[in-house]
Design an enzyme around this catalytic site. Structure first.
Site, PDB file in Angstrom:
ATOM      1  N   HIS A 147       0.850  -1.209   0.000  1.00  0.00           N
ATOM      2  CA  HIS A 147       0.000   0.000   0.000  1.00  0.00           C
ATOM      3  C   HIS A 147       0.879   1.250   0.000  1.00  0.00           C
ATOM      4  O   HIS A 147       0.601   2.220  -0.710  1.00  0.00           O
ATOM      5  CB  HIS A 147      -0.877   0.052   1.262  1.00  0.00           C
ATOM      6  CG  HIS A 147      -1.934  -1.015   1.349  1.00  0.00           C
ATOM      7  ND1 HIS A 147      -2.060  -1.846   2.435  1.00  0.00           N
ATOM      8  CD2 HIS A 147      -2.927  -1.366   0.485  1.00  0.00           C
ATOM      9  CE1 HIS A 147      -3.085  -2.664   2.255  1.00  0.00           C
ATOM     10  NE2 HIS A 147      -3.630  -2.399   1.078  1.00  0.00           N
ATOM     11  N   LYS A 206     -18.547  -6.773   7.951  1.00  0.00           N
ATOM     12  CA  LYS A 206     -17.312  -7.506   7.636  1.00  0.00           C
ATOM     13  C   LYS A 206     -16.485  -7.684   8.907  1.00  0.00           C
ATOM     14  O   LYS A 206     -16.479  -6.800   9.768  1.00  0.00           O
ATOM     15  CB  LYS A 206     -16.521  -6.696   6.600  1.00  0.00           C
ATOM     16  CG  LYS A 206     -15.437  -7.479   5.907  1.00  0.00           C
ATOM     17  CD  LYS A 206     -14.807  -6.677   4.786  1.00  0.00           C
ATOM     18  CE  LYS A 206     -13.429  -7.236   4.468  1.00  0.00           C
ATOM     19  NZ  LYS A 206     -12.689  -6.410   3.527  1.00  0.00           N
ATOM     20  N   ARG A 223      -1.641  -5.563  -8.689  1.00  0.00           N
ATOM     21  CA  ARG A 223      -0.419  -6.335  -8.427  1.00  0.00           C
ATOM     22  C   ARG A 223      -0.134  -7.349  -9.520  1.00  0.00           C
ATOM     23  O   ARG A 223       0.996  -7.567  -9.906  1.00  0.00           O
ATOM     24  CB  ARG A 223      -0.555  -7.106  -7.103  1.00  0.00           C
ATOM     25  CG  ARG A 223      -0.450  -6.234  -5.898  1.00  0.00           C
ATOM     26  CD  ARG A 223      -0.911  -6.955  -4.679  1.00  0.00           C
ATOM     27  NE  ARG A 223      -2.306  -7.327  -4.833  1.00  0.00           N
ATOM     28  CZ  ARG A 223      -3.080  -7.777  -3.853  1.00  0.00           C
ATOM     29  NH1 ARG A 223      -2.587  -7.950  -2.657  1.00  0.00           N
ATOM     30  NH2 ARG A 223      -4.347  -8.066  -4.072  1.00  0.00           N
ATOM     31  N   SER A 275      -2.797  -7.927   2.444  1.00  0.00           N
ATOM     32  CA  SER A 275      -3.138  -7.876   3.877  1.00  0.00           C
ATOM     33  C   SER A 275      -3.578  -9.256   4.352  1.00  0.00           C
ATOM     34  O   SER A 275      -3.264  -9.676   5.468  1.00  0.00           O
ATOM     35  CB  SER A 275      -4.272  -6.880   4.116  1.00  0.00           C
ATOM     36  OG  SER A 275      -3.890  -5.599   3.735  1.00  0.00           O
TER      37      SER A 275
HETATM   38  O1  PNS Z   1      -8.567  -3.259   0.311  1.00  0.00           O
HETATM   39  P1  PNS Z   1      -9.762  -3.816  -0.412  1.00  0.00           P
HETATM   40  O2  PNS Z   1     -10.557  -4.714   0.520  1.00  0.00           O
HETATM   41  O3  PNS Z   1      -9.395  -4.513  -1.693  1.00  0.00           O
HETATM   42  O4  PNS Z   1     -10.698  -2.563  -0.793  1.00  0.00           O
HETATM   43  C1  PNS Z   1     -11.946  -2.747  -1.429  1.00  0.00           C
HETATM   44  C2  PNS Z   1     -12.794  -1.444  -1.397  1.00  0.00           C
HETATM   45  C3  PNS Z   1     -12.902  -0.937   0.017  1.00  0.00           C
HETATM   46  C4  PNS Z   1     -12.108  -0.402  -2.256  1.00  0.00           C
HETATM   47  C5  PNS Z   1     -14.187  -1.773  -2.003  1.00  0.00           C
HETATM   48  O5  PNS Z   1     -14.699  -2.910  -1.382  1.00  0.00           O
HETATM   49  C6  PNS Z   1     -15.173  -0.623  -1.849  1.00  0.00           C
HETATM   50  O6  PNS Z   1     -15.034   0.411  -2.468  1.00  0.00           O
HETATM   51  N1  PNS Z   1     -16.178  -0.819  -0.983  1.00  0.00           N
HETATM   52  C7  PNS Z   1     -17.173   0.181  -0.684  1.00  0.00           C
HETATM   53  C8  PNS Z   1     -18.568  -0.265  -1.096  1.00  0.00           C
HETATM   54  C9  PNS Z   1     -18.837   0.021  -2.559  1.00  0.00           C
HETATM   55  O7  PNS Z   1     -18.721   1.143  -3.009  1.00  0.00           O
HETATM   56  N2  PNS Z   1     -19.180  -1.050  -3.307  1.00  0.00           N
HETATM   57  C10 PNS Z   1     -19.489  -0.940  -4.732  1.00  0.00           C
HETATM   58  C11 PNS Z   1     -18.292  -0.861  -5.629  1.00  0.00           C
HETATM   59  S1  PNS Z   1     -17.111  -2.146  -5.372  1.00  0.00           S
END
Ligand code: PNS
Length: 164
Positions: free
Chosen positions: A19, A43, A92, A130
């Protein structure tokens, strides 16, 4: 010209060196980066939101171009509220592509003005996540090379009983 700001959203459970690498690359393109941790009550996280935020804050305490924040609900709603139109995500490997492509397009379908920029981390972080850091830590492995020192410290403080 107004400041160019991007949001780098994620779970950050915990923040990894991968990150940090993406944030540093992002700062070459954007004036400011808002690192926004997701608060998702349905979650299960290893670290509380406060702990995840504290780690990011401490890691970037000397950098005025980094803002640390959190969001709940849809990312597009957070972006609208903050009046920011660019999202940064790390790619990645090809295995990330499917889900990242879906997220970028679903976000665009909900909010057409939002652009997602993908940055590629250093190859030495291409294996890092992570999820794997947590697994290695909880099974008694060494994570020092994978995370900032504060993550190692916080995990050791919080989970004194590990490895089991
Ligand atoms: O670190 P991560 O878990 O890969 O991040 C994922 C994240 C937080 C970017 C994604 O899950 C997100 O944007 N969640 C918020 C809910 C949302 O907007 N969902 C619809 C589009 S994915």
């Amino acid at each position: 010209m107004p400041d160019r700001t991007a949001v780098y959203p994620g779970s950050y459970d915990p923040l990894t060196n991968g990150h940090i690498d993406i944030i540093e690359r992002g700062l070459k393109i954007f004036d400011k980066i808002t690192v926004a941790a997701l608060k998702n009550p349905s979650k299960t996280y290893l670290l509380f939101l406060e702990e995840r935020l504290e780690i990011i804050q401490e890691t970037f305490s000397n950098n005025e171009r980094i803002e640390v924040d959190y969001f709940e609900g849809l990312l597009v709603d957070y972006l609208k509220k903050r009046n920011i139109t660019t999202v940064v995500r790390g790619l990645r490997a090809i295995s990330d592509f499917d889900i990242e492509f879906q997220m970028a397009l679903i976000n665009r379908s909900m909010a057409p003005s939002i652009e997602t920029i993908f940055l590629v981390p250093s190859v030495c972080y291409s294996f890092l996540s992570s999820k794997l850091v947590k697994e290695i830590y909880l099974l008694g492995g060494e994570i020092k090379k994978m995370v900032p020192a504060i993550v190692d410290k916080k995990l050791k403080e919080k989970f004194k009983q590990f490895p089991l």
